[in-house]
Design a protein around this motif. Structure first.
Motif, mmCIF file in Angstrom:
data_model
loop_
_atom_site.group_PDB
_atom_site.id
_atom_site.type_symbol
_atom_site.label_atom_id
_atom_site.label_comp_id
_atom_site.label_asym_id
_atom_site.label_seq_id
_atom_site.Cartn_x
_atom_site.Cartn_y
_atom_site.Cartn_z
ATOM 1 N N ALA A 10 16.877 -9.402 13.779
ATOM 2 C CA ALA A 10 16.217 -8.165 14.230
ATOM 3 C C ALA A 10 16.844 -6.900 13.640
ATOM 4 C CB ALA A 10 16.230 -8.105 15.753
ATOM 5 N N GLU A 11 18.174 -6.828 13.611
ATOM 6 C CA GLU A 11 18.838 -5.621 13.113
ATOM 7 C C GLU A 11 18.871 -5.566 11.594
ATOM 8 O OE1 GLU A 11 19.932 -3.039 15.001
ATOM 9 O OE2 GLU A 11 18.948 -4.125 16.620
ATOM 10 N N SER A 12 18.439 -6.638 10.956
ATOM 11 C CA SER A 12 18.456 -6.704 9.496
ATOM 12 C C SER A 12 17.108 -6.331 8.884
ATOM 13 C CB SER A 12 18.848 -8.118 9.048
ATOM 14 O OG SER A 12 18.928 -8.220 7.649
ATOM 15 N N GLU A 13 16.034 -6.478 9.633
ATOM 16 C CA GLU A 13 14.708 -6.186 9.089
ATOM 17 C C GLU A 13 14.562 -4.696 8.763
ATOM 18 O OE1 GLU A 13 11.930 -6.532 7.282
ATOM 19 O OE2 GLU A 13 11.502 -8.316 8.513
ATOM 20 N N VAL A 14 14.072 -4.422 7.577
ATOM 21 C CA VAL A 14 13.759 -3.051 7.169
ATOM 22 C C VAL A 14 12.314 -2.782 7.562
ATOM 23 C CG1 VAL A 14 13.510 -1.487 5.210
ATOM 24 C CG2 VAL A 14 15.448 -3.080 5.307
ATOM 25 N N LEU A 15 12.115 -1.857 8.485
ATOM 26 C CA LEU A 15 10.810 -1.681 9.099
ATOM 27 C C LEU A 15 9.852 -0.823 8.274
ATOM 28 C CD1 LEU A 15 11.944 -1.174 12.803
ATOM 29 C CD2 LEU A 15 11.134 -3.281 11.683
ATOM 30 N N LYS A 16 10.397 0.142 7.520
ATOM 31 C CA LYS A 16 9.491 1.012 6.769
ATOM 32 C C LYS A 16 10.176 1.550 5.524
ATOM 33 C CE LYS A 16 6.080 4.706 7.329
ATOM 34 N NZ LYS A 16 5.493 5.699 8.250
ATOM 35 N N LEU A 17 9.486 1.431 4.400
ATOM 36 C CA LEU A 17 9.927 2.009 3.140
ATOM 37 C C LEU A 17 8.771 2.800 2.539
ATOM 38 C CD1 LEU A 17 11.788 -1.069 1.589
ATOM 39 C CD2 LEU A 17 12.853 1.041 2.397
ATOM 40 N N VAL A 18 9.026 4.039 2.210
ATOM 41 C CA VAL A 18 8.029 4.863 1.513
ATOM 42 C C VAL A 18 8.792 5.879 0.668
ATOM 43 C CG1 VAL A 18 7.785 6.396 3.522
ATOM 44 C CG2 VAL A 18 6.028 6.381 1.731
ATOM 45 N N SER A 19 8.476 5.929 -0.603
ATOM 46 C CA SER A 19 9.307 6.673 -1.545
ATOM 47 C C SER A 19 8.892 8.126 -1.696
ATOM 48 C CB SER A 19 9.248 6.008 -2.923
ATOM 49 O OG SER A 19 7.965 6.182 -3.496
ATOM 50 N N ASP A 20 9.893 8.940 -2.002
ATOM 51 C CA ASP A 20 9.670 10.256 -2.576
ATOM 52 C C ASP A 20 9.901 10.077 -4.080
ATOM 53 O OD1 ASP A 20 9.914 12.815 -3.634
ATOM 54 O OD2 ASP A 20 11.013 13.613 -1.919
ATOM 55 N N ASN A 21 8.855 10.146 -4.878
ATOM 56 C CA ASN A 21 8.997 9.919 -6.314
ATOM 57 C C ASN A 21 8.997 11.210 -7.127
ATOM 58 O OD1 ASN A 21 6.309 10.738 -6.452
ATOM 59 N ND2 ASN A 21 5.493 8.663 -6.729
ATOM 60 N N SER A 22 9.244 12.336 -6.438
ATOM 61 C CA SER A 22 9.158 13.630 -7.134
ATOM 62 C C SER A 22 10.251 13.777 -8.198
ATOM 63 C CB SER A 22 9.248 14.782 -6.129
ATOM 64 O OG SER A 22 10.448 14.733 -5.384
ATOM 65 N N LYS A 23 11.399 13.155 -7.980
ATOM 66 C CA LYS A 23 12.474 13.252 -8.974
ATOM 67 C C LYS A 23 12.088 12.505 -10.248
ATOM 68 C CE LYS A 23 17.515 12.830 -9.273
ATOM 69 N NZ LYS A 23 18.741 12.366 -8.551
ATOM 70 N N ALA A 24 11.447 11.338 -10.096
ATOM 71 C CA ALA A 24 10.975 10.593 -11.265
ATOM 72 C C ALA A 24 9.932 11.405 -12.028
ATOM 73 C CB ALA A 24 10.393 9.248 -10.837
ATOM 74 N N GLN A 25 9.069 12.084 -11.305
ATOM 75 C CA GLN A 25 8.065 12.923 -11.965
ATOM 76 C C GLN A 25 8.739 14.058 -12.721
ATOM 77 O OE1 GLN A 25 4.782 14.133 -9.386
ATOM 78 N NE2 GLN A 25 5.101 12.325 -8.107
ATOM 79 N N ARG A 26 9.746 14.665 -12.085
ATOM 80 C CA ARG A 26 10.398 15.833 -12.672
ATOM 81 C C ARG A 26 11.277 15.474 -13.872
ATOM 82 N NH1 ARG A 26 13.080 16.978 -8.641
ATOM 83 N NH2 ARG A 26 15.257 16.668 -9.270
ATOM 84 N N LEU A 27 12.106 14.437 -13.728
ATOM 85 C CA LEU A 27 13.071 14.110 -14.776
ATOM 86 C C LEU A 27 12.503 13.206 -15.864
ATOM 87 C CD1 LEU A 27 16.380 13.496 -12.765
ATOM 88 C CD2 LEU A 27 15.571 15.598 -13.834
ATOM 89 N N LEU A 28 11.615 12.304 -15.483
ATOM 90 C CA LEU A 28 11.106 11.313 -16.436
ATOM 91 C C LEU A 28 9.660 11.556 -16.849
ATOM 92 C CD1 LEU A 28 12.445 8.010 -14.767
ATOM 93 C CD2 LEU A 28 13.578 9.426 -16.513
ATOM 94 N N GLY A 29 8.950 12.373 -16.096
ATOM 95 C CA GLY A 29 7.521 12.494 -16.327
ATOM 96 C C GLY A 29 6.779 11.234 -15.920
ATOM 97 N N TRP A 30 7.322 10.525 -14.928
ATOM 98 C CA TRP A 30 6.772 9.226 -14.514
ATOM 99 C C TRP A 30 5.923 9.368 -13.266
ATOM 100 C CZ3 TRP A 30 7.092 6.351 -10.006
ATOM 101 C CH2 TRP A 30 6.677 5.010 -10.085
ATOM 102 N N THR A 31 4.749 8.789 -13.294
ATOM 103 C CA THR A 31 3.938 8.588 -12.099
ATOM 104 C C THR A 31 3.269 7.224 -12.229
ATOM 105 O OG1 THR A 31 2.061 9.728 -13.132
ATOM 106 C CG2 THR A 31 3.441 11.030 -11.628
ATOM 107 N N PRO A 32 3.077 6.523 -11.117
ATOM 108 C CA PRO A 32 2.408 5.215 -11.204
ATOM 109 C C PRO A 32 0.963 5.376 -11.638
ATOM 110 C CG PRO A 32 2.753 5.866 -8.908
ATOM 111 C CD PRO A 32 3.486 6.861 -9.740
ATOM 112 N N ALA A 33 0.510 4.454 -12.487
ATOM 113 C CA ALA A 33 -0.831 4.564 -13.059
ATOM 114 C C ALA A 33 -1.785 3.484 -12.566
ATOM 115 C CB ALA A 33 -0.743 4.496 -14.588
ATOM 116 N N THR A 34 -1.271 2.427 -11.945
ATOM 117 C CA THR A 34 -2.096 1.286 -11.552
ATOM 118 C C THR A 34 -2.308 1.303 -10.043
ATOM 119 O OG1 THR A 34 -1.116 0.003 -13.353
ATOM 120 C CG2 THR A 34 -2.344 -1.232 -11.674
ATOM 121 N N SER A 35 -3.535 1.229 -9.611
ATOM 122 C CA SER A 35 -3.816 1.201 -8.175
ATOM 123 C C SER A 35 -3.370 -0.126 -7.592
ATOM 124 C CB SER A 35 -5.313 1.391 -7.922
ATOM 125 O OG SER A 35 -6.043 0.249 -8.355
#
Length: 334
Positions: free
Chosen positions: A283-308
């Motif tokens: 129970a204490e090991s399960e990761v309940l929610k992950l959602v990224s802030d990808n603004s740094k990748a956009q800013r430094l790499l010019g990266w955004t996901p392209a595939t739905s």
């Protein structure tokens, strides 16, 4: 925007963990971009190249495949020598197995990373791209999760990756080793093994009457493997980002149960989904929610996901259906 083909053409590149899911796709794309690719796979007595076996014949002929163990510092030193860019993906990644064999995770993930960055330091490698994971964040304490989010060791696996990340960070801070750390959120796509929930759902839907999963409520930010690979290529080529840690994720999240519903709909399948107690994390090991802030990748790499997600799922379904012999849907793969 960086011309990746111009950058990688003629470069000597090492991919550790090249027989794995993401590593095999990365090695393939590097070959297509003209790099001289050394693909490091885990040593075994067979001549099987893991997921690199799915590459086309021309790609396989272009690869230099070497088998060894990332835990062996002498071996790592030899394969890093002469490389311009090192992509370090070799790792033990299955969370359930980390409950069974935690010491193995420290040896492979922490000591293996130490061997890679130490070799890069001694040999003057121009760039090391070290692979982290969103699991190091644990359950989101704030949303979306940016790179300054606290790190939480909610499994031996995540603890070992935190240790590996800190080794990489320390080499940049102590020795100016040119390390960039990428933190992919949950990557999915063709070639992924049944230790991950999406291939598990698909392979069971093809062969069984009931879909058995672990917890259905945890929420995951799913990125298609082609987009993750694009982030790696940019991280290897972009100047001025040494010492940075960068998330790769979509910024959207959905529950495992919701993904199961979506996959079954795409497969025109109405089989029931049940919860198998042996697949549940402590129970204490399960990761309940992950959602990224990808603004740094956009800013430094010019990266955004392209595939739905839907397009990515369709490609994954096609692969699993065509390669169902590679899966054991009646067994729980840890």
């Amino acid at each position: 925007m960086i011309d990746l083909q111009s950058f990688y053409r003629g470069k000597n590149v090492l991919v550790t963990g090249a027989g794995g899911f993401i590593g095999s796709h990365l090695a393939e794309v590097l070959v297509r971009n003209g790099a001289n690719v050394t693909a490091m796979i885990k040593y075994g007595s067979s001549s099987h190249w893991g997921n690199l076996e799915h590459a086309d014949a021309n790609t396989k002929r272009s690869l230099q495949v070497v088998a060894g163990n990332v835990e062996d510092s002498d071996f790592v030193m030899n394969v890093v020598k002469g490389k311009d860019v090192v992509f370090h993906l070799a790792a033990l990644i299955a969370i359930p197995y980390s409950y069974v064999a935690p010491r193995s995770y420290v040896r492979t993930n922490v000591e293996g990373t130490l061997n890679v960055v130490e070799a890069a330091r001694r040999l003057g490698t121009s760039r090391v791209v070290h692979t982290s994971t969103s699991e190091v964040y644990g359950t989101a304490l704030r949303e979306p999760i940016d790179e300054d989010h606290p790190l939480q060791g909610q499994s031996p696996y995540s603890a070992s990756k935190i240790g590996a990340d800190k080794i990489a960070e320390s080499y940049y801070r102590s020795f100016s080793t040119p390390v960039v750390t990428l933190r992919p959120f949950n990557t999915f796509g063709p070639r992924q093994s049944a230790r991950a929930f999406i291939p598990t759902i698909i392979s069971q839907a093809v062969t069984r009457d009931v879909i058995e999963l672990g917890a259905l409520d945890p929420m995951r930010d799913m990125t298609f493997v082609g987009d993750t690979v694009a982030g790696f290529l940019l991280a290897g080529a972009t100047s001025g980002i040494d010492g940075q840690t960068i998330n790769l994720g979509t910024g959207s999240t959905a529950s495992i149960g919701d993904f199961a519903t979506k996959i079954l709909k795409l497969m025109n399948c109405s089989k029931p989904v049940t919860q198998d107690p042996k697949r549940l994390r402590p129970a204490e090991s399960e990761v309940l929610k992950l959602v990224s802030d990808n603004s740094k990748a956009q800013r430094l790499l010019g990266w955004t996901p392209a595939t739905s997600v839907e397009d990515g799922l369709k490609q994954t379904i096609s692969f699993v259906e065509a390669n169902i012999h590679l899966y054991r849907p009646t067994e729980y793969t840890v």
